[in-house]
Design an enzyme around this catalytic site. Structure first.
Site, PDB file in Angstrom:
ATOM      1  N   GLN A  43      35.177  40.262  33.136  1.00 48.17           N
ATOM      2  CA  GLN A  43      35.320  39.823  31.736  1.00 48.17           C
ATOM      3  C   GLN A  43      36.037  40.792  30.801  1.00 48.17           C
ATOM      4  O   GLN A  43      36.885  40.378  30.011  1.00 48.17           O
ATOM      5  CB  GLN A  43      33.926  39.503  31.150  1.00 48.17           C
ATOM      6  CG  GLN A  43      34.006  38.928  29.755  1.00 48.17           C
ATOM      7  CD  GLN A  43      32.680  38.653  29.081  1.00 48.17           C
ATOM      8  OE1 GLN A  43      32.614  38.550  27.878  1.00 48.17           O
ATOM      9  NE2 GLN A  43      31.603  38.517  29.831  1.00 48.17           N
TER      10      GLN A  43
ATOM     11  N   GLU B  49      28.145  44.124  31.442  1.00 49.08           N
ATOM     12  CA  GLU B  49      27.840  43.843  30.035  1.00 49.08           C
ATOM     13  C   GLU B  49      26.512  44.438  29.537  1.00 49.08           C
ATOM     14  O   GLU B  49      26.478  45.237  28.604  1.00 49.08           O
ATOM     15  CB  GLU B  49      27.822  42.317  29.846  1.00 49.08           C
ATOM     16  CG  GLU B  49      27.308  41.829  28.512  1.00 49.08           C
ATOM     17  CD  GLU B  49      28.232  42.148  27.351  1.00 49.08           C
ATOM     18  OE1 GLU B  49      29.441  41.915  27.482  1.00 49.08           O
ATOM     19  OE2 GLU B  49      27.756  42.628  26.319  1.00 49.08           O
TER      20      GLU B  49
ATOM     21  N   ASP C 292      31.542  43.631  27.074  1.00 50.11           N
ATOM     22  CA  ASP C 292      32.754  43.213  27.774  1.00 50.11           C
ATOM     23  C   ASP C 292      33.856  42.794  26.804  1.00 50.11           C
ATOM     24  O   ASP C 292      34.892  43.434  26.693  1.00 50.11           O
ATOM     25  CB  ASP C 292      32.437  42.022  28.697  1.00 50.11           C
ATOM     26  CG  ASP C 292      31.791  42.483  29.993  1.00 50.11           C
ATOM     27  OD1 ASP C 292      31.972  43.654  30.354  1.00 50.11           O
ATOM     28  OD2 ASP C 292      31.114  41.677  30.640  1.00 50.11           O
TER      29      ASP C 292
ATOM     30  N   GLY D 295      21.569  45.726   5.897  1.00 49.26           N
ATOM     31  CA  GLY D 295      22.414  46.274   4.838  1.00 49.26           C
ATOM     32  C   GLY D 295      21.607  46.452   3.564  1.00 49.26           C
ATOM     33  O   GLY D 295      20.375  46.422   3.569  1.00 49.26           O
ATOM     34  N   GLY D 296      22.293  46.615   2.456  1.00 45.72           N
ATOM     35  CA  GLY D 296      21.634  46.857   1.182  1.00 45.72           C
ATOM     36  C   GLY D 296      21.060  45.601   0.543  1.00 45.72           C
ATOM     37  O   GLY D 296      20.320  45.673  -0.439  1.00 45.72           O
TER      38      GLY D 296
HETATM   39  N1  CAO Z   1      44.324  44.478  46.754  1.00 41.68           N
HETATM   40  C1  CAO Z   1      43.561  45.301  47.514  1.00 41.68           C
HETATM   41  N2  CAO Z   1      42.397  45.829  47.075  1.00 41.68           N
HETATM   42  C2  CAO Z   1      42.004  45.482  45.842  1.00 41.68           C
HETATM   43  C3  CAO Z   1      42.746  44.641  45.005  1.00 41.68           C
HETATM   44  C4  CAO Z   1      43.962  44.118  45.515  1.00 41.68           C
HETATM   45  N3  CAO Z   1      44.736  43.309  44.807  1.00 41.68           N
HETATM   46  N4  CAO Z   1      42.080  44.493  43.844  1.00 41.68           N
HETATM   47  C5  CAO Z   1      40.957  45.220  43.948  1.00 41.68           C
HETATM   48  N5  CAO Z   1      40.903  45.838  45.146  1.00 41.68           N
HETATM   49  C6  CAO Z   1      39.864  46.728  45.647  1.00 41.68           C
HETATM   50  C7  CAO Z   1      39.714  47.985  44.837  1.00 41.68           C
HETATM   51  O1  CAO Z   1      40.754  48.886  45.125  1.00 41.68           O
HETATM   52  C8  CAO Z   1      38.350  48.456  45.289  1.00 41.68           C
HETATM   53  O2  CAO Z   1      38.473  49.107  46.526  1.00 41.68           O
HETATM   54  P1  CAO Z   1      37.775  50.538  46.865  1.00 41.68           P
HETATM   55  O3  CAO Z   1      36.334  50.387  46.491  1.00 41.68           O
HETATM   56  O4  CAO Z   1      38.006  50.672  48.336  1.00 41.68           O
HETATM   57  O5  CAO Z   1      38.448  51.563  46.077  1.00 41.68           O
HETATM   58  C9  CAO Z   1      37.616  47.146  45.550  1.00 41.68           C
HETATM   59  O6  CAO Z   1      38.606  46.132  45.525  1.00 41.68           O
HETATM   60  C10 CAO Z   1      36.524  46.784  44.583  1.00 41.68           C
HETATM   61  O7  CAO Z   1      36.859  47.078  43.246  1.00 41.68           O
HETATM   62  P2  CAO Z   1      35.719  47.377  42.202  1.00 41.68           P
HETATM   63  O8  CAO Z   1      34.865  48.494  42.713  1.00 41.68           O
HETATM   64  O9  CAO Z   1      36.325  47.570  40.874  1.00 41.68           O
HETATM   65  O10 CAO Z   1      34.902  46.002  42.182  1.00 41.68           O
HETATM   66  P3  CAO Z   1      33.337  45.745  42.238  1.00 41.68           P
HETATM   67  O11 CAO Z   1      33.198  44.261  42.322  1.00 41.68           O
HETATM   68  O12 CAO Z   1      32.653  46.537  43.279  1.00 41.68           O
HETATM   69  O13 CAO Z   1      32.799  46.270  40.819  1.00 41.68           O
HETATM   70  C11 CAO Z   1      32.727  46.315  38.398  1.00 41.68           C
HETATM   71  C12 CAO Z   1      32.958  45.474  39.673  1.00 41.68           C
HETATM   72  C13 CAO Z   1      33.036  45.454  37.213  1.00 41.68           C
HETATM   73  C14 CAO Z   1      31.252  46.766  38.338  1.00 41.68           C
HETATM   74  C15 CAO Z   1      33.634  47.559  38.443  1.00 41.68           C
HETATM   75  O14 CAO Z   1      34.958  47.143  38.642  1.00 41.68           O
HETATM   76  C16 CAO Z   1      33.554  48.401  37.171  1.00 41.68           C
HETATM   77  O15 CAO Z   1      32.590  49.146  36.953  1.00 41.68           O
HETATM   78  N6  CAO Z   1      34.607  48.341  36.335  1.00 41.68           N
HETATM   79  C17 CAO Z   1      34.713  49.129  35.140  1.00 41.68           C
HETATM   80  C18 CAO Z   1      33.786  48.646  34.065  1.00 41.68           C
HETATM   81  C19 CAO Z   1      34.002  47.208  33.713  1.00 41.68           C
HETATM   82  O16 CAO Z   1      35.076  46.768  33.411  1.00 41.68           O
HETATM   83  N7  CAO Z   1      32.901  46.471  33.679  1.00 41.68           N
HETATM   84  C20 CAO Z   1      32.916  45.155  33.090  1.00 41.68           C
HETATM   85  C21 CAO Z   1      32.997  44.105  34.060  1.00 41.68           C
HETATM   86  S1  CAO Z   1      32.709  42.601  33.227  1.00 41.68           S
HETATM   87  O17 CAO Z   1      31.078  42.479  33.110  1.00 41.68           O
END
Ligand code: CAO
Length: 414
Positions: free
Chosen positions: A16, A138, A167, A246-247
Site C-alpha cells: 500500500q 500499517e 501506509d 485543540g483549543g
Molecule cells: N524480481 C525478483 N525478485 C523480486 C522482485 C522482482 N521483480 N520484486 C521483489 N523481489 C524480491 C525482493 O528482492 C525480496 O527478495 P530478498 O528477500 O531475497 O531480498 C523478496 O522479493 C521479498 O521482498 P520483501 O521482503 O520486500 O517482501 P515481503 O513480502 O517479505 O515484505 C513488507 C513486505 C511490506 C513487510 C516489506 O517489503 C517492508 O517492510 N517494506 C518497507 C515498509 C513498507 O513499505 N511497509 C508498508 C507495506 S504496506 O502495509
C-alpha cells in the site's frame, strides 16, 4: 498537458504505502512503470479477493494510471532490463524490506553510476537506528509513531485508526519528497535519495500530541475531559477519546436514530466565538451571562455537563438537521458519515473524488480519485493494469526487438 508529463517513474513498489505514492504521480501525469514478479505480481492482486479470478479491489484501488511490466530482477536478463530502465527513468520508487535492493545488486552507488540524475525514493518502516532492519506494516507504524498511544479512551487499550496514516500517509510524504527532489534537480542537475520512514510520517501527523506532551510539564491539559473529571494526568500524553485536542472543545454526540444506526452521530464544537448561538440553539439562554458558563475557562471544568446538555438537543435531530441548523449560525458541526453515505454522495462524484472505473475482469467499481485538485492539470482515472499487460510495449520502448522479448519469455525473465 499534465503537470508531470514526460517524467518516467520506475515503480518498484508493492502493497500500500509505495503504490499510493506512485498512483499520485500517475494522476499528476507521470508515466508510471510498475515492475512486478512474473506470474506473481504485487501480493495485493490476490489478497482480499471478492471476485474470484480477478484482481482484488485492494490492488485496483491503489494502482490506477500505471503500466505493468513483469520482470524477474534476479535473472541476468532481468537485471539488464532493470539497468536500461534506470537509465531511462527520472525517479525510482521502492518499498521493499530493508536491504532487498542491495541484495538484488542495485545499491545507491550503482544506481548513481547508471543515472546520476536518478531520484531514488524509498519507504521503510523506520529510519536509521535500532529498528532500521525491521519489516513494517500499517498498524505497526501507527503504534510506533505515537498514533495508537494517543487514540482511544483513557480507560481502554490503545487503538489504531481506520485512516491508513502509516501506509497512505507515508506515501503522501514520499510523494512530496519526490516532487521537491525533482524541483531541486532542475537547478542542480543531480538526483538524490529520498527516504520516508513510516514511523516518522505517523509522528509528523501526531505532531499536536508531542505538543501536548511538552505542555504537560506546565500542568494538566485543561482541554482534555479528564481535567474536568478531576482525574490526574500521568507522565505521557493520554488518550483523549473524542475530545477535539485543540483549543475549542468538541465531542461526538448522539443524534436521532442512534439506537439502531451506528453512524447517527455528529461532531459538535463549542467554539468560543459562537457560544451565545450555541446557548440559544440548545435552549440555555441563561448560560450566556452566567459566569460559570460564559467564558471558555469557566467551561473547562463543566464540559461533561455542557456536552450532555447539547446531546439532549442533538438527540432530537438527525445528523443532517443538526448541520442545517448549526451551519447558518457558524457553529462548527460535522455528521459522522459512513462509507456507504460517502460512496453515494453526489458532490464527491462531481469533483472526481469518488470515481466509477470499468475493469475488464471485474466490471465497474468505485474508487477514491485524486484528492488534490490542480486547475491546470486535470486527472483522468484509468483502470489498474493487468499483470504484465504492458511488458511488450515497455520493452520495445527500451529498445528490445521481438526476438529478444521472446527469449526473455523463454528464460522466465519477464
Ligand atoms: N524480481 C525478483 N525478485 C523480486 C522482485 C522482482 N521483480 N520484486 C521483489 N523481489 C524480491 C525482493 O528482492 C525480496 O527478495 P530478498 O528477500 O531475497 O531480498 C523478496 O522479493 C521479498 O521482498 P520483501 O521482503 O520486500 O517482501 P515481503 O513480502 O517479505 O515484505 C513488507 C513486505 C511490506 C513487510 C516489506 O517489503 C517492508 O517492510 N517494506 C518497507 C515498509 C513498507 O513499505 N511497509 C508498508 C507495506 S504496506 O502495509
Amino acid at each position: 498537458m499534465k503537470a508531470l508529463d514526460g517524467i518516467k517513474i520506475l515503480d518498484f513498489t508493492h502493497v500500500q504505502s509505495g503504490p499510493t505514492c506512485t498512483q499520485l504521480l500517475g494522476w499528476f501525469g507521470a508515466d508510471v512503470i510498475k515492475v512486478e514478479r512474473p506470474g506473481v505480481g504485487d501480493a495485493t492482486r490476490k489478497q482480499l479477493v471478492d471476485k474470484p479470478g480477478s484482481d482484488s479491489l485492494y490492488f485496483t484501488m491503489l494502482n490506477h494510471n500505471k503500466r505493468s511490466l513483469t520482470l524477474n530482477t534476479k535473472t541476468e536478463e532481468g537485471k539488464e532490463v532493470l539497468e536500461r530502465l534506470i537509465k531511462e527513468c527520472d525517479v525510482m520508487v521502492e518499498n521493499f524490506a530493508p536491504g532487498a535492493l542491495d541484495r538484488m545488486g542495485f545499491t545507491w552507488e550503482r544506481i548513481q553510476e547508471l543515472n546520476p540524475r536518478m531520484i531514488m525514493a524509498s519507504v521503510k518502516g523506520f529510519g536509521p537506528g535500532p529498528y532500521e532492519d525491521c519489516k513494517v506494516y500499517e498498524n505497526v507504524a501507527q503504534c510506533a509513531g505515537g498514533a495508537a498511544s494517543t487514540t482511544g479512551f483513557r480507560d481502554g487499550p490503545p487503538l489504531v485508526t481506520g485512516a491508513q496514516i502509516g501506509d497512505s500517509g507515508t506515501g503522501l510524504h514520499l510523494c512530496l519528497g519526490i516532487m521537491t527532489a525533482l524541483f531541486q534537480r532542475e537547478r542542480s542537475g543531480r538526483g538524490q535519495k529520498v527516504l520516508a520512514p513510516m514511523q516518522d510520517s505517523v509522528l509528523n501527523l501526531c505532531r499536536v500530541k508531542l505538543r501536548d506532551q511538552q505542555r504537560l510539564d506546565a500542568g494538566p491539559l485543561k482541554e482534555y475531559s479528564q481535567f474536568g473529571e478531576g482525574i490526574e494526568f500521568g507522565a505521557a500524553t493520554p488518550r483523549a477519546g473524542n475530545d477535539s485536542g485543540g483549543g475549542q472543545p468538541g465531542r461526538i454526540l448522539k443524534c436521532k436514530g442512534w439506537e439502531t444506526d451506528p453512524d447517527a452521530y455528529t461532531y459538535f464544537i463549542t467554539q468560543a466565538a459562537v457560544w451565545k448561538n450555541i446557548c440559544d440553539v440548545i435552549d440555555k439562554p441563561e448560560w450566556k451571562e452566567d459566569e460559570d458558563y460564559a467564558t471558555p475557562n469557566a467551561r473547562l471544568t463543566r464540559l461533561n455537563e455542557i456536552f450532555d446538555t447539547i446531546e439532549a438537543w442533538t438527540m432530537t435531530k438527525d445528523k443532517f438537521e443538526v448541520m442545517d441548523i448549526c451551519n447558518p449560525l457558524n457553529i462548527p458541526v460535522g455528521p459522522i458519515l459512513s462509507m456507504k453515505e460517502l460512496a453515494e454522495e453526489p458532490a464527491l462524484r462531481d469533483t472526481g473524488t469518488i470515481v466509477e472505473v470499468d475493469h475488464p475482469e471485474r466490471g465497474k467499481y468505485l474508487t477514491v480519485g485524486c484528492p488534490v485538485k490542480l486547475s491546470d492539470s486535470e486527472v483522468d482515472v484509468t483502470r489498474s493494469p493487468l499483470l504484465g499487460e504492458h511488458s511488450a510495449e515497455i520493452l520495445a520502448m527500451l529498445g528490445y526487438g521481438e526476438s529478444d522479448i521472446q527469449s526473455m519469455r523463454e528464460a522466465g525473465a519477464i
